[in-house]
Design a protein around this motif. Structure first.
Motif, mmCIF file in Angstrom:
data_model
loop_
_atom_site.group_PDB
_atom_site.id
_atom_site.type_symbol
_atom_site.label_atom_id
_atom_site.label_comp_id
_atom_site.label_asym_id
_atom_site.label_seq_id
_atom_site.Cartn_x
_atom_site.Cartn_y
_atom_site.Cartn_z
ATOM 1 N N UNK A 51 0.828 -1.204 0.000
ATOM 2 C CA UNK A 51 0.000 0.000 0.000
ATOM 3 C C UNK A 51 0.864 1.257 0.000
ATOM 4 N N UNK A 52 1.918 1.251 0.800
ATOM 5 C CA UNK A 52 2.821 2.396 0.873
ATOM 6 C C UNK A 52 3.520 2.615 -0.463
ATOM 7 N N UNK A 53 4.019 1.527 -1.062
ATOM 8 C CA UNK A 53 4.690 1.645 -2.358
ATOM 9 C C UNK A 53 3.709 2.079 -3.445
ATOM 10 N N UNK A 54 2.467 1.636 -3.323
ATOM 11 C CA UNK A 54 1.456 2.046 -4.287
ATOM 12 C C UNK A 54 1.205 3.544 -4.238
ATOM 13 N N UNK A 55 1.324 4.144 -3.051
ATOM 14 C CA UNK A 55 1.186 5.592 -2.910
ATOM 15 C C UNK A 55 2.405 6.324 -3.469
ATOM 16 N N UNK A 56 3.577 5.740 -3.249
ATOM 17 C CA UNK A 56 4.824 6.412 -3.615
ATOM 18 C C UNK A 56 5.156 6.311 -5.098
ATOM 19 N N UNK A 57 4.918 5.151 -5.693
ATOM 20 C CA UNK A 57 5.416 4.853 -7.039
ATOM 21 C C UNK A 57 4.978 5.878 -8.086
ATOM 22 N N UNK A 58 3.685 6.207 -8.220
ATOM 23 C CA UNK A 58 3.287 7.120 -9.302
ATOM 24 C C UNK A 58 3.884 8.520 -9.167
ATOM 25 N N UNK A 59 3.976 9.038 -7.943
ATOM 26 C CA UNK A 59 4.548 10.376 -7.756
ATOM 27 C C UNK A 59 6.047 10.373 -8.058
ATOM 28 N N UNK A 60 6.740 9.330 -7.660
ATOM 29 C CA UNK A 60 8.174 9.244 -7.928
ATOM 30 C C UNK A 60 8.449 9.067 -9.419
ATOM 31 N N UNK A 61 7.655 8.235 -10.079
ATOM 32 C CA UNK A 61 7.853 8.034 -11.518
ATOM 33 C C UNK A 61 7.593 9.331 -12.289
ATOM 34 N N UNK A 62 6.536 10.047 -11.912
ATOM 35 C CA UNK A 62 6.213 11.301 -12.600
ATOM 36 C C UNK A 62 7.324 12.327 -12.400
ATOM 37 N N UNK A 63 7.844 12.409 -11.187
ATOM 38 C CA UNK A 63 8.925 13.353 -10.908
ATOM 39 C C UNK A 63 10.187 12.950 -11.671
ATOM 40 N N UNK A 64 10.494 11.668 -11.674
ATOM 41 C CA UNK A 64 11.679 11.179 -12.391
ATOM 42 C C UNK A 64 11.600 11.551 -13.872
ATOM 43 N N UNK A 65 10.437 11.340 -14.471
ATOM 44 C CA UNK A 65 10.259 11.646 -15.897
ATOM 45 C C UNK A 65 10.450 13.135 -16.158
ATOM 46 N N UNK B 157 3.649 10.830 3.031
ATOM 47 C CA UNK B 157 3.400 12.199 2.575
ATOM 48 C C UNK B 157 4.558 13.167 2.763
ATOM 49 N N UNK B 158 5.102 13.298 3.990
ATOM 50 C CA UNK B 158 6.205 14.254 4.179
ATOM 51 C C UNK B 158 7.421 13.967 3.308
ATOM 52 N N UNK B 159 7.765 12.704 3.108
ATOM 53 C CA UNK B 159 8.904 12.363 2.263
ATOM 54 C C UNK B 159 8.646 12.787 0.823
ATOM 55 N N UNK B 160 7.482 12.440 0.296
ATOM 56 C CA UNK B 160 7.175 12.776 -1.093
ATOM 57 C C UNK B 160 7.117 14.279 -1.299
ATOM 58 N N UNK B 161 6.531 14.997 -0.345
ATOM 59 C CA UNK B 161 6.460 16.466 -0.460
ATOM 60 C C UNK B 161 7.862 17.073 -0.456
ATOM 61 N N UNK B 162 8.717 16.564 0.416
ATOM 62 C CA UNK B 162 10.098 17.058 0.504
ATOM 63 C C UNK B 162 10.853 16.806 -0.804
ATOM 64 N N UNK B 163 10.757 15.586 -1.338
ATOM 65 C CA UNK B 163 11.485 15.250 -2.569
ATOM 66 C C UNK B 163 10.987 16.093 -3.729
ATOM 67 N N UNK B 164 9.671 16.226 -3.856
ATOM 68 C CA UNK B 164 9.121 17.004 -4.965
ATOM 69 C C UNK B 164 9.540 18.468 -4.877
ATOM 70 N N UNK B 165 9.502 19.055 -3.680
ATOM 71 C CA UNK B 165 9.894 20.451 -3.521
ATOM 72 C C UNK B 165 11.386 20.635 -3.811
ATOM 73 N N UNK B 166 12.201 19.748 -3.300
ATOM 74 C CA UNK B 166 13.643 19.873 -3.470
ATOM 75 C C UNK B 166 14.058 19.782 -4.929
ATOM 76 N N UNK B 167 13.586 18.759 -5.626
ATOM 77 C CA UNK B 167 14.054 18.549 -6.994
ATOM 78 C C UNK B 167 13.319 19.411 -7.997
ATOM 79 N N UNK B 168 12.132 19.857 -7.675
ATOM 80 C CA UNK B 168 11.479 20.857 -8.523
ATOM 81 C C UNK B 168 12.268 22.164 -8.494
ATOM 82 N N UNK B 169 12.811 22.485 -7.307
ATOM 83 C CA UNK B 169 13.627 23.690 -7.186
ATOM 84 C C UNK B 169 14.940 23.568 -7.933
ATOM 85 N N UNK B 170 15.607 22.437 -7.795
ATOM 86 C CA UNK B 170 16.907 22.250 -8.449
ATOM 87 C C UNK B 170 16.762 22.250 -9.966
ATOM 88 N N UNK B 171 15.699 21.623 -10.484
ATOM 89 C CA UNK B 171 15.538 21.465 -11.938
ATOM 90 C C UNK B 171 14.570 22.472 -12.557
#
Length: 493
Positions: free
Chosen positions: A169-183, A477-491
């Motif tokens: 369940x946890x990976x199911x929440x994480x996978x789509x957001x991480x894949x979208x960010x990676x792309x 949630x906090x991990x995904x929000x942190x990663x998205x904010x950090x790498x959106x800023x860098x890129x």
């Protein structure tokens, strides 16, 4: 009478804990200093130690002492010690002594064969012993599961009370957001990498300095080299290893900071808990939360990257990058790669999800160990979009399966999730943290972690430790929000 019974049990347990530390030191030696020709003999030594430990963990007197203490009024520390001893006693009694010794012997030999196969990029040479390890661990898992889910029983060794269904369940929440960010990130121009000459001796000297910056106590520890960096030991003897790459100094520096996170957890535990069931980290997920927050949220932060930039210029001179901001982007560079331990924060958990699915399939009997390389390569290309060129960059890159650590891999991602929650709370409590990190001062942050997490050792259950530290139940949630904010800023997304 109760005090006498408790004292007898804890005295016996202290000797068991001490012997377990000795067995751990044999494993450390095997990874760092043991002659190659000693592998078969070390396997026999490990089997002998496991036989002694198994006999102690299943000693009928332990059951008698536990029964004598049933229903007693105990303080929270004594009650927690008994909880761990009872759990160990019950689990050990489900596994035949002969099986426990055979697992220790075969995994010790298997580790050497894995290292040789990895060096030669020859999965076929490793496959037969991997099949032995899988068969033995499935047998052990079935004994522990006692009719329940075998993989859950394996997972419980590393993260008590966690289940594969919860992880799914946890990976199911994480996978789509991480894949979208990676792309999105990989569609942007790649930041410049550091370049220059990075001699091994200089790398090791700076990595030792970084270990000290993050609070590693060299009076109770040491740093050595290993193929696969790790931390070993607890209490007054906590050792770490790192590795060097002449073309990539970050491999050394961040491996060191990562392992220091593990080591500081062990060094930070209340000394009164030494050589008791509370004297070690409570779970691998909580352990990984410490290594990952040290390495990523602190060590790869914009503020600390500025400090490291100055240190590297002093040691190595021109590194091909001329500004702290460009260096911060280089430290957090997202690129197509194959190696889990070198993966950036965007892609790391995708590596874990791949391993989680493959090891569950092997445990369930749906994937034969001989077919692992093909299954790995197919899954990797599907998830990451490019082909694995050789086994050392694929299914032979990690040591875990060779030593029977089935159920261990998902605790890395669980640790990332825990670290995300801890970082959110830490930032709230230390508003001036970036100013400190920019000066290379980690003491307030690491002190917060020591007080909230590390000093408790095994006193509480894993999720309880994180929930109390953060003031909330852990979630992704906090991990995904942190990663998205950090790498959106860098890129610039």
């Amino acid at each position: 009478m109760i005090n006498d019974t408790l004292s007898a049990l804890l005295d016996f347990q202290k000797e068991t804990e001490a012997l377990a530390q000795v067995a751990g030191r044999l494993s450390w030696d095997q990874e760092t200093m043991m002659p190659r020709g000693a592998a078969m003999q070390r396997g026999e030594e490990m089997a002998a130690m496991e036989s002694v430990l198994h006999a102690r963990r299943t000693d009928p007197r332990v059951g008698e002492w536990l029964s004598g203490l049933e229903g007693s009024e105990l303080d929270p520390v004594a009650a927690a010690k008994l909880r761990h001893i009872r759990r160990s006693f019950d689990r050990a009694n489900k596994v035949p002594a002969k099986l426990a010794a055979e697992i220790a012997r075969v995994t010790s030999v298997s580790q050497g064969k894995w290292a040789a196969a990895r060096a030669q990029d020859d999965f076929a040479a490793f496959a037969p012993v991997l099949a032995q390890v899988v068969a033995l661990k499935r047998e052990e898992g079935a004994a522990l599961a006692d009719g329940g889910d075998v993989y859950d029983a394996m997972l419980d060794d590393y993260e008590p009370e966690m289940t594969a269904a919860e992880l799914d369940a946890m990976f199911g929440e994480m996978r789509p957001r991480l894949r979208a960010l990676r792309e999105a990130v990989l569609a942007q121009p790649e930041p410049k990498a550091v370049t220059g000459s990075f001699p091994e001796e200089a790398q090791l000297a700076l990595s030792a300095k970084l270990a000290g910056v993050f609070g590693y106590d060299f009076e109770r520890g040491r740093i050595d080299k290993a193929v696969h960096p790790f931390s070993s030991g607890s209490g007054s003897d906590v050792r770490i290893t790192t590795r060097t790459n002449p073309a990539d100094p970050f491999n050394c520096f961040y491996s060191t900071i990562h392992e220091v996170g593990h080591a500081c957890y062990e060094q930070g535990i209340d000394p009164d808990y030494a050589l008791t069931p509370l004297g070690q980290g409570v779970s691998m997920g909580v352990h990984e939360s410490q290594s990952r927050i040290y390495e990523n949220q602190l060590g790869r932060s914009r503020a600390f990257a500025g400090f490291l930039f100055e240190q590297m210029q002093e040691v190595f001179g021109d590194i091909g990058i001329d500004s702290p901001e460009a260096f911060y982007a280089a430290v957090n560079r997202v690129q197509k790669d194959f190696i889990r331990t070198e993966a950036d924060e965007v892609q790391y958990n995708l590596h874990i999800m791949l391993r989680f699915d493959l090891e569950r399939a092997m445990v369930a009997g749906d994937l034969a160990p001989a077919e692992l390389e093909g299954a790995w390569n197919e899954r990797f290309e599907k998830d990451f979009g490019y082909a694995v060129p050789r086994a050392s960059l694929g299914c032979l890159q990690d040591v875990h399966w060779s030593v029977g650590l089935f159920g261990y891999f998902p605790t890395y991602s669980l640790g990332n999730v825990y670290a995300g929650c801890l970082h959110e709370a830490l930032r709230s409590d230390i508003p001036g943290l970036d100013d400190q990190l920019a000066r290379g001062e980690t003491g307030q942050a690491t002190g917060w972690l020591r007080e909230r997490v590390q000093r408790h050792g095994g006193l509480m259950k894993p999720r309880e430790v994180i929930a109390r530290a953060c003031g909330r139940e852990p979630g992704a949630g906090p991990l995904l929000d942190y990663i998205e904010a950090k790498f959106s800023g860098i890129y610039g997304l």
